[in-house]
Design a protein around this motif. Structure first.
Motif, PDB file in Angstrom:
ATOM      1  N   ALA A 103       2.552   0.937   4.615  1.00 21.38           N
ATOM      2  CA  ALA A 103       2.909   0.803   3.198  1.00 21.38           C
ATOM      3  C   ALA A 103       2.354  -0.501   2.633  1.00 21.38           C
ATOM      4  O   ALA A 103       1.832  -0.533   1.504  1.00 21.38           O
ATOM      5  CB  ALA A 103       4.427   0.853   3.035  1.00 21.38           C
ATOM      6  N   GLY A 104       2.432  -1.580   3.405  1.00 25.49           N
ATOM      7  CA  GLY A 104       1.903  -2.866   2.944  1.00 25.49           C
ATOM      8  C   GLY A 104       0.401  -2.832   2.745  1.00 25.49           C
ATOM      9  O   GLY A 104      -0.123  -3.385   1.778  1.00 25.49           O
ATOM     10  N   LEU A 105      -0.303  -2.165   3.653  1.00 24.17           N
ATOM     11  CA  LEU A 105      -1.754  -2.053   3.496  1.00 24.17           C
ATOM     12  C   LEU A 105      -2.111  -1.188   2.291  1.00 24.17           C
ATOM     13  O   LEU A 105      -3.116  -1.436   1.611  1.00 24.17           O
ATOM     14  CB  LEU A 105      -2.373  -1.496   4.779  1.00 24.17           C
ATOM     15  N   GLY A 106      -1.303  -0.193   2.004  1.00 22.67           N
ATOM     16  CA  GLY A 106      -1.529   0.626   0.796  1.00 22.67           C
ATOM     17  C   GLY A 106      -1.342  -0.206  -0.459  1.00 22.67           C
ATOM     18  O   GLY A 106      -2.136  -0.121  -1.409  1.00 22.67           O
ATOM     19  N   ILE A 107      -0.303  -1.025  -0.482  1.00 21.25           N
ATOM     20  CA  ILE A 107      -0.073  -1.908  -1.644  1.00 21.25           C
ATOM     21  C   ILE A 107      -1.216  -2.904  -1.779  1.00 21.25           C
ATOM     22  O   ILE A 107      -1.677  -3.215  -2.882  1.00 21.25           O
ATOM     23  CB  ILE A 107       1.286  -2.610  -1.513  1.00 21.25           C
ATOM     24  N   ALA A 108      -1.721  -3.401  -0.640  1.00 29.59           N
ATOM     25  CA  ALA A 108      -2.845  -4.342  -0.679  1.00 29.59           C
ATOM     26  C   ALA A 108      -4.091  -3.665  -1.237  1.00 29.59           C
ATOM     27  O   ALA A 108      -4.858  -4.275  -2.001  1.00 29.59           O
ATOM     28  CB  ALA A 108      -3.117  -4.883   0.722  1.00 29.59           C
ATOM     29  N   ALA A 109      -4.306  -2.409  -0.890  1.00 30.27           N
ATOM     30  CA  ALA A 109      -5.475  -1.675  -1.413  1.00 30.27           C
ATOM     31  C   ALA A 109      -5.370  -1.493  -2.920  1.00 30.27           C
ATOM     32  O   ALA A 109      -6.358  -1.669  -3.656  1.00 30.27           O
ATOM     33  CB  ALA A 109      -5.593  -0.331  -0.711  1.00 30.27           C
ATOM     34  N   VAL A 110      -4.167  -1.164  -3.406  1.00 33.21           N
ATOM     35  CA  VAL A 110      -3.981  -1.002  -4.856  1.00 33.21           C
ATOM     36  C   VAL A 110      -4.199  -2.348  -5.567  1.00 33.21           C
ATOM     37  O   VAL A 110      -4.823  -2.402  -6.636  1.00 33.21           O
ATOM     38  CB  VAL A 110      -2.583  -0.418  -5.161  1.00 33.21           C
ATOM     39  N   THR A 111      -3.714  -3.413  -4.964  1.00 31.08           N
ATOM     40  CA  THR A 111      -3.874  -4.741  -5.562  1.00 31.08           C
ATOM     41  C   THR A 111      -5.353  -5.137  -5.591  1.00 31.08           C
ATOM     42  O   THR A 111      -5.832  -5.721  -6.565  1.00 31.08           O
ATOM     43  CB  THR A 111      -3.053  -5.786  -4.765  1.00 31.08           C
ATOM     44  N   ALA A 112      -6.093  -4.819  -4.523  1.00 34.01           N
ATOM     45  CA  ALA A 112      -7.525  -5.126  -4.499  1.00 34.01           C
ATOM     46  C   ALA A 112      -8.274  -4.286  -5.528  1.00 34.01           C
ATOM     47  O   ALA A 112      -9.250  -4.754  -6.135  1.00 34.01           O
ATOM     48  CB  ALA A 112      -8.091  -4.874  -3.104  1.00 34.01           C
ATOM     49  N   TYR A 113      -7.842  -3.046  -5.746  1.00 34.11           N
ATOM     50  CA  TYR A 113      -8.465  -2.185  -6.752  1.00 34.11           C
ATOM     51  C   TYR A 113      -8.311  -2.785  -8.151  1.00 34.11           C
ATOM     52  O   TYR A 113      -9.183  -2.617  -8.998  1.00 34.11           O
ATOM     53  CB  TYR A 113      -7.828  -0.785  -6.690  1.00 34.11           C
TER      54      TYR A 113
END
Length: 149
Positions: free
Chosen positions: A13-23
């Motif tokens: 879940a944290g890596l998914g949030i990081a991907a959205v933040t990087a997007y």
């Protein structure tokens, strides 16, 4: 097994949030979130999660913590009683030495208080103010002469 699954899900879940933040072009924040989200997986891989879950769910460990807490409570209670009584280890040693007769003879009585610290008569207030600066300079002169200045 359950703890490892929960840690893995939290990391995903944290890596998914990081991907959205990087997007959203917030790369510094995304990197920080990714770093935090990799911690649970690292703990699972090193065995720390298994060790902690083994401690948390074992009754003997909780009994051990209870015994340690009881020991601490007894220690603090004895310290509080000693402080209330006013006896310490040093006081007990002095009392033991006094019973054996290893105490130095009594000191002479202090001189009677006549108004000045040394028992000398007090000078008049006017002379004291005039003599004070001279006394200070004489002390300084004596120190300078002592050091050869």
């Amino acid at each position: 097994m359950l703890a490892e699954t929960i840690c893995s899900a939290a990391s995903a879940a944290g890596l998914g949030i990081a991907a959205v933040t990087a997007y959203r072009k917030r790369f510094l924040a995304a990197t920080r979130i990714a770093a935090y989200s990799l911690i649970p997986v690292g703990l699972v891989m090193t065995g720390v999660v298994e060790w902690v879950s083994g401690i948390a769910f074992r009754p003997s460990v909780w009994l051990g913590f209870g015994v340690l807490g009881l020991s601490w409570l007894l220690f603090m209670t004895t310290r509080a009683v000693e402080r209330r009584r006013g006896t310490t280890r040093v006081d007990r040693k002095a009392a033991r030495a006094a019973r054996k007769g290893n105490v130095a003879p009594a000191a002479p009585a202090p001189p009677p208080a006549t108004g000045s610290p040394a028992g000398l008569p007090r000078p008049k207030p006017g002379k004291e103010r005039a003599a004070a600066p001279a006394d200070d300079f004489s002390d300084i002169e004596a120190i300078l002469k002592k050091h050869g200045l």
